[in-house]
Scaffold this motif. Structure first.
Motif: not given
Length: 388
Positions: A224-225, A229-230, A277-279, A293-297
């Motif tokens: 959950l972000v 839900l991802h 809190g980020w995916l 490791i890549w962060k989704m904006e």
């Protein structure tokens, strides 16, 4: 003795800054404080304080599914921990308990039971039995039985998610099939609402696709972000993986949103996770001496955040502290290791709470809160052993 000359609003402002566990103790001070701390209004104020980035009111919640014991470890002091045990009429020795997700201090568990195939005692499978929503801080919980259409569900053919509907102040459990056809836009979903204590269905029940071209979820648990839900899914064609993507389900509107592409071409291993809190996507490509490791904006774009050396083992990030330190989980067949990794100094710092001396497969970061669970019984989880 409480000084009654102090205005109640001043007392409220002081109490909401306390950790949830401390606030529970102050219920015994007087009736006025008890009435104040046990309100949903106070729980929401205290939760908002705990959700702030600079708050240290976090916990690591560990589910030992072999023994059915919940262990809560202080993220900033591994010597502080407690163990909680389920009542015997809630979880039996034959049950397998695993974490579905955590949100606002509530944790959702899935309970499965091992059964033999009819007419073949040499083969077995895990059948879904129920969900449990629990607040480990207050030790309250509620068991949720499946709706009649879900009773046939086999655990490994299903996917699960747990999230908070901020628009309706409701917590929801989402069940969906583990795979669907490429052209299937319905993606059948069952949704449980904690507020109404009811299951609902989005589309008529259909059989799991038997076609070769179908999207399959890698993990059975969604993340959950931002109210969504991802699910990390892949498309397999002629026995090999052709493409990865991220499927998204909106908990508020209860609709599927547009799928997301991955930031890079993946050749081998890829993990979907949540950090602060980020995916994130953890990519471990074959032939490269480090993983990324890549962060989704918020706009769906990707930003490379960390690069980790190969010699760190499983390297599943759980928490982030400061600018350089990551709490990593390395899962092996016989043990689970947690350690802080300082990227600047390239050092590993052990994180060894007593509950992790045994193998614990399910580990999740959880915020301590006083959020209530409607319909929870008077029976609470019992403490097995105290930490230091």
């Amino acid at each position: 003795m409480v000084d009654r000359r102090v205005p109640l609003d001043v007392i409220l402002e002081i109490l909401v800054w306390l950790p949830a566990k401390s606030a529970l103790r102050f219920k015994c001070v007087c009736k006025e404080w008890y009435d104040l701390i046990t309100t949903s209004f106070f729980a929401k104020l205290q939760l908002n304080k705990s959700l702030k980035p600079d708050s240290r009111h976090n916990r690591i919640l560990i589910c030992d599914d072999a023994l059915g014991i919940i262990s809560i470890v202080d993220l900033y002091d591994p010597l502080k921990w407690i163990k909680l045990n389920w009542p015997k009429d809630t979880v039996t020795d034959e049950d397998i308990v695993s974490i579905v997700g955590s949100c606002n201090g509530l944790v959702c568990f899935k309970v499965s039971i091992r059964q033999n195939w009819p007419n073949d005692t040499t083969r077995s499978y895990y059948k879904f039995r129920c969900f449990i929503i629990c607040n480990p801080t207050t030790r309250t919980f509620k068991s949720i039985l499946p709706c009649s259409e879900m009773k046939w569900a086999i655990a490994y053919l299903s996917s699960y998610g747990f999230g908070y509907d901020s628009e309706h102040d409701d917590y929801k459990i989402v069940w969906t099939r583990n795979c669907w056809r490429v052209d299937d836009r319905d993606r059948h979903v069952f949704i449980y609402s904690l507020k109404t204590d009811l299951w609902s269905s989005l589309t008529p029940l259909t059989r799991v696709s038997t076609e070769r071209r179908c999207w399959t979820k890698i993990e059975s648990v969604a993340l959950l972000v931002n109210d969504m839900l991802h699910y990390l899914v892949y498309l397999m064609i002629e026995g090999s993986i052709n493409e990865y993507k991220i499927a998204r389900f909106d908990v508020v509107s209860e609709k599927w949103r547009d799928d997301l592409s991955l930031p890079v071409q993946v050749n081998k291993d890829v993990q979907l996770g949540k950090l602060d809190g980020w995916l994130y996507i953890h990519v471990d490509n074959f032939g490269i001496d480090s993983s990324e490791i890549w962060k989704m904006e918020e706009d769906g774009s990707w930003n490379k955040m960390f690069r980790l050396p190969k010699n760190l083992g499983g390297r599943c990030p759980i928490a982030h502290s400061g600018c350089h330190s990551l709490l990593l989980q390395d899962c092996r067949f016989d043990r689970t290791e947690l350690f802080w990794y300082d990227q600047r100094d390239k050092k590993k710092i052990p994180f060894k709470p007593e509950p992790l001396q045994r193998y614990s497969r399910s580990i999740i970061l959880c915020i301590a809160s006083l959020v209530t669970i409607p319909g929870s019984p008077l029976t609470k989880l019992q403490q097995v052993d105290d930490g230091v």
